[in-house]
Design an enzyme around this catalytic site. Sequence first.
Site, PDB file in Angstrom:
ATOM      1  N   TYR A 197      90.748  38.390   2.709  1.00 36.67           N
ATOM      2  CA  TYR A 197      90.116  39.496   3.437  1.00 36.67           C
ATOM      3  C   TYR A 197      89.226  38.954   4.552  1.00 36.67           C
ATOM      4  O   TYR A 197      89.177  39.521   5.639  1.00 36.67           O
ATOM      5  CB  TYR A 197      89.303  40.377   2.479  1.00 36.67           C
ATOM      6  N   CYS A 218     100.366  44.809   3.969  1.00 35.58           N
ATOM      7  CA  CYS A 218      99.077  44.653   3.294  1.00 35.58           C
ATOM      8  C   CYS A 218      99.202  43.812   2.021  1.00 35.58           C
ATOM      9  O   CYS A 218      98.194  43.299   1.524  1.00 35.58           O
ATOM     10  CB  CYS A 218      98.472  46.017   2.980  1.00 35.58           C
ATOM     11  N   HIS A 219     100.413  43.642   1.517  1.00 32.57           N
ATOM     12  CA  HIS A 219     100.613  42.815   0.315  1.00 32.57           C
ATOM     13  C   HIS A 219     100.301  41.345   0.582  1.00 32.57           C
ATOM     14  O   HIS A 219     100.124  40.573  -0.353  1.00 32.57           O
ATOM     15  CB  HIS A 219     102.049  42.970  -0.224  1.00 32.57           C
ATOM     16  N   GLU A 260     109.049  36.800  -0.387  1.00 31.85           N
ATOM     17  CA  GLU A 260     108.793  36.162   0.910  1.00 31.85           C
ATOM     18  C   GLU A 260     108.719  34.646   0.780  1.00 31.85           C
ATOM     19  O   GLU A 260     109.257  33.933   1.615  1.00 31.85           O
ATOM     20  CB  GLU A 260     107.514  36.727   1.542  1.00 31.85           C
ATOM     21  N   ASN A 318      96.304  51.597   3.527  1.00 34.37           N
ATOM     22  CA  ASN A 318      97.388  51.431   4.504  1.00 34.37           C
ATOM     23  C   ASN A 318      98.482  52.460   4.197  1.00 34.37           C
ATOM     24  O   ASN A 318      99.050  52.444   3.113  1.00 34.37           O
ATOM     25  CB  ASN A 318      97.922  50.000   4.391  1.00 34.37           C
TER      26      ASN A 318
END
Length: 163
Positions: free
Chosen positions: A99, A130-131, A157, A122
Amino acid sequence: FFMNIYYEYYKSPVGKLLLVGDGVNIMKLGFPSGKMKLRRERNWTKDGLPFKQAICQLEAFFEGELKSFDLPLVVTGTSFRKLVWAGLMDIPYGETWSYSQLANHIGTPNACRAVGSANGVNPIPIIIPCHRVVGSDGSLTGFGGGLKTKEFLLELESKNVHR
């Protein structure tokens, strides 16, 4: 002023996602459960056509082939939230930021909590990634679609980052 709102469901590996838009732009993506659970509203029209491109890109993403989305998006929120959501789009595929990294990136280094709060609401998760935001110690902090979903997305990912 009345705007037609359309919706379609997409069966993804993380559950049935609800896509919402105005016929051109994606406005929301909702999870079947978790705190960002989204239910369709009665005055929305079911129509898959406006979401063909989005569903195509989501499928490519879940197959590990698409690294960033190219879709017309419209988000409603405060200017600060929009700044945070735009900042999320800068986090590279397969990477995570804390963050505070995100807060620094958007030029508000002292706004970690506010950044976290904006991240948590979001309206278009996955597409606005946002993940990819984690705690400063690397822990998987809250996620609107649930932590299992966040874990799945990050693993997907990291597996496909060099593909």
